[in-house]
Design an enzyme around this catalytic site. Sequence first.
Site, PDB file in Angstrom:
ATOM      1  N   THR A 179       0.864  -1.178   0.000  1.00  0.00           N
ATOM      2  CA  THR A 179       0.000   0.000   0.000  1.00  0.00           C
ATOM      3  C   THR A 179       0.901   1.228   0.000  1.00  0.00           C
ATOM      4  O   THR A 179       1.889   1.292   0.735  1.00  0.00           O
ATOM      5  CB  THR A 179      -1.012   0.004   1.175  1.00  0.00           C
ATOM      6  N   GLU A 180       0.580   2.177  -0.879  1.00  0.00           N
ATOM      7  CA  GLU A 180       1.523   3.257  -1.152  1.00  0.00           C
ATOM      8  C   GLU A 180       1.725   4.182   0.043  1.00  0.00           C
ATOM      9  O   GLU A 180       2.700   4.930   0.083  1.00  0.00           O
ATOM     10  CB  GLU A 180       1.116   4.041  -2.403  1.00  0.00           C
TER      11      GLU A 180
END
Lengths: 231, 231, 220, 220
Positions: free
Chosen positions: C56-57
Amino acid sequence: MSRAQLLDSADEAVTGIEDGSTILIGGFGLAGMPFDLIDALIRQGATDLTVVANNAGNGEVGLAALLQAGRVRKVLCSFPRQVDSYVFDELYRAGRIELEVVPQGNLAERMRAAGAGIGAFFCPTGVGTPLAEGKETRTIEGRDYVLEYPIKGDYALVSAYRADAMGNLVYRRTARNFGPVMATAATTTIVQVGEVVPIGALDPEAIVTPSIYVDRIVQVEARHYTVEGAR
Amino acid sequence: MSRAQLLDSADEAVTGIEDGSTILIGGFGLAGMPFDLIDALIRQGATDLTVVANNAGNGEVGLAALLQAGRVRKVLCSFPRQVDSYVFDELYRAGRIELEVVPQGNLAERMRAAGAGIGAFFCPTGVGTPLAEGKETRTIEGRDYVLEYPIKGDYALVSAYRADAMGNLVYRRTARNFGPVMATAATTTIVQVGEVVPIGALDPEAIVTPSIYVDRIVQVEARHYTVEGAR
Amino acid sequence: MKASTGSTSGRVLTMDELAAVIARDIAEGSYVNLGIGQPTKIADHLTPEQGVVLHTENGMLGMGRKAEERLGDVIDADLTNAGKVPVVETPGCSYFHHADSFAMMRGGHLDVCVLGAFQVSRTGDLANWSTGRPGDIPAVGGAMDLAIGAKDVFVMMTLFAKDGSPKLVEACTMPLTGVGCVSRVYSDHGVFDLTPEGVGIRETYGVDEFELRRRLGLDG
Amino acid sequence: MKASTGSTSGRVLTMDELAAVIARDIAEGSYVNLGIGQPTKIADHLTPEQGVVLHTENGMLGMGRKAEERLGDVIDADLTNAGKVPVVETPGCSYFHHADSFAMMRGGHLDVCVLGAFQVSRTGDLANWSTGRPGDIPAVGGAMDLAIGAKDVFVMMTLFAKDGSPKLVEACTMPLTGVGCVSRVYSDHGVFDLTPEGVGIRETYGVDEFELRRRLGLDG
């Protein structure tokens, strides 16, 4: 930067912030948002601010409250439009706030460049899109890049999990997000933490922000969020 | 990269390294030098290599042994000349090895750029010196910069302290040095560690190299150094 | 034109069925980022045996499922996905800051990224961040980084807009997110490989290949 | 020309005495990098009350003194300074990788860096990495990064070479390490501020200012 100061209140921590300053504000949504410092900044009164943050505030708290108080001239962020970003939305539509939209990774890398003494860098993100319009481009080894410049702050407001009394910081889970990068990119880095521990109590291998990047620390009460009936 | 492989020996870990490869080799002096992997690489036989490392070997062990075996065509490093770098010195003076000297921080930042997808960056280090000769320069906001390009490896040989079975890494003290950067900059990253621990045994907040950067892991015996009579 | 490698099934897929198809196609041990919106459904169809690790960024590898929350529970606001929804850890997860997280994407280390789209061109241009309507507040988030942020960038979308117009187009009319970045399109009507030689149809759902080519205006 | 702010002491200083002078001049709580060679002596003169934190470019803040080793002791080869000499930790120290370490320097976060020098020009150009002799193997290490790596870059050196020629010169003849980067020179004969207005003499040792200006060929 010389040794970090440990202050007794968020109000003391934000003293001296001048009108017209560029403020880097950590957080991704609620996670890592320095609520206490922002509230203190509202009380402190500095205005005509440029704010660099990932979002443009949620509801009427934190960054949204700062916007609502009319203290912000311009926002650089990646994602202003959220389900509860109505404060920003109204100001923007009324032409009362400027917006520069920056791809999220460029936002992070441009601040990293500011902290790392890099003058500019060729980045592949956004090539051929409206956000690269008017920017210098170059093809290197067959790939296209856009030239991006550093984003430097006068102040960074960061929320971390723990600090030692020297200013070394650790974060908690995804609340880390922009904090460590912003701490490097501002002239003065102000940090709110849940706990200040003695020097030597943090594992030197696990320190995320070394003390050199931290100028002021204040310990604040942890915030808790519970599941509400109406989500 | 898909899941890291856990291998039984350093020899298995270095299989497939082709002649002519560019190899990033971690370490700062002895600290973080992947001795077992280098020894295995010598046995493996790949030649005509380009090596990127901070130094050019000490005594006749590690990187110096690889040079002595005649496998290296070119070295990119910041500091080849040391009190005990006689293997490199002889090869260099005999014209049997190429040398590109790179300021230490540029070496690190150029590999970081390779790992981070940055096409090139304007760097203030070395401006106006012989090492910037022939390079593109630019003045940005009144400061002079040199344009520096990424250094990418086909393989990285790295020594870390502990890995979990997924390939997450932690390092020990200043043996961390180039390891985390090189792990991001190579197509295939091969790591020797003192201990492989179960998945979940490393603190997620303290992992320095996330598993995505690691392709092959081998557990090796720790090396110990004692104070000798004649230092 | 690349030959079709797929088969025709009886009917158009639901988004949930399509998520299952994509999950099936993700190779064992891959590192994957699932974009906000429809692509998040894919996580529900990944099996533990696949050993897929989610990125997840906002700074995490090894992101787990959504946190199960009951009324009155304390939420861990420090652990969310990119959509700001609370999630849990998986064993072997790790955290890193935003610059490191986007370096991981931009540097091409993720195997697969799956994104939603408004439009995709036959050459892989992606439009998914702005409809381009005047008056809309621009907001890009990590979309442009994700578009170039993996070895393979897949799009998951319905093949036709509500007005019936194709979303796989000769050239995007909406503002671009990335140029030539999409390698495969998963849609309710079929799966398409976007190659330098043209659009290849891998599978079709509820429509035959001939009909699909006609509706998309693809040459035979 | 800036007026002298210093005083004249009785004799030329030893390098150890000079190290004490520099230690005295480093502000409380500063973050400092001491270059390899003579500057490392400064650490011995810093007092605990000063709370100076030492940076070593191989990835550590809060570096302590050299490890005390006796014959047969096991050396911790994982903890060394930039000269590859084993050192110890101090409380509150932290470790980071090489790119982060040099970002810290290049980004101007250190307060002071003290370096040795072959030559320094009156405008702050530094030559300390190569004598430029043909046949020498070039080796720069972190010298060029250190030269631009702090708010103040100090040089510590003898003022005259063995052949009697000044090392504080109008223009360096040796290959440069950095341009206009040195702000102050500490030497056995005196301390000099290099300013845009010219060379200011802060202190002199064993020689009066007039004589020093004459030997260095300084005007005024």
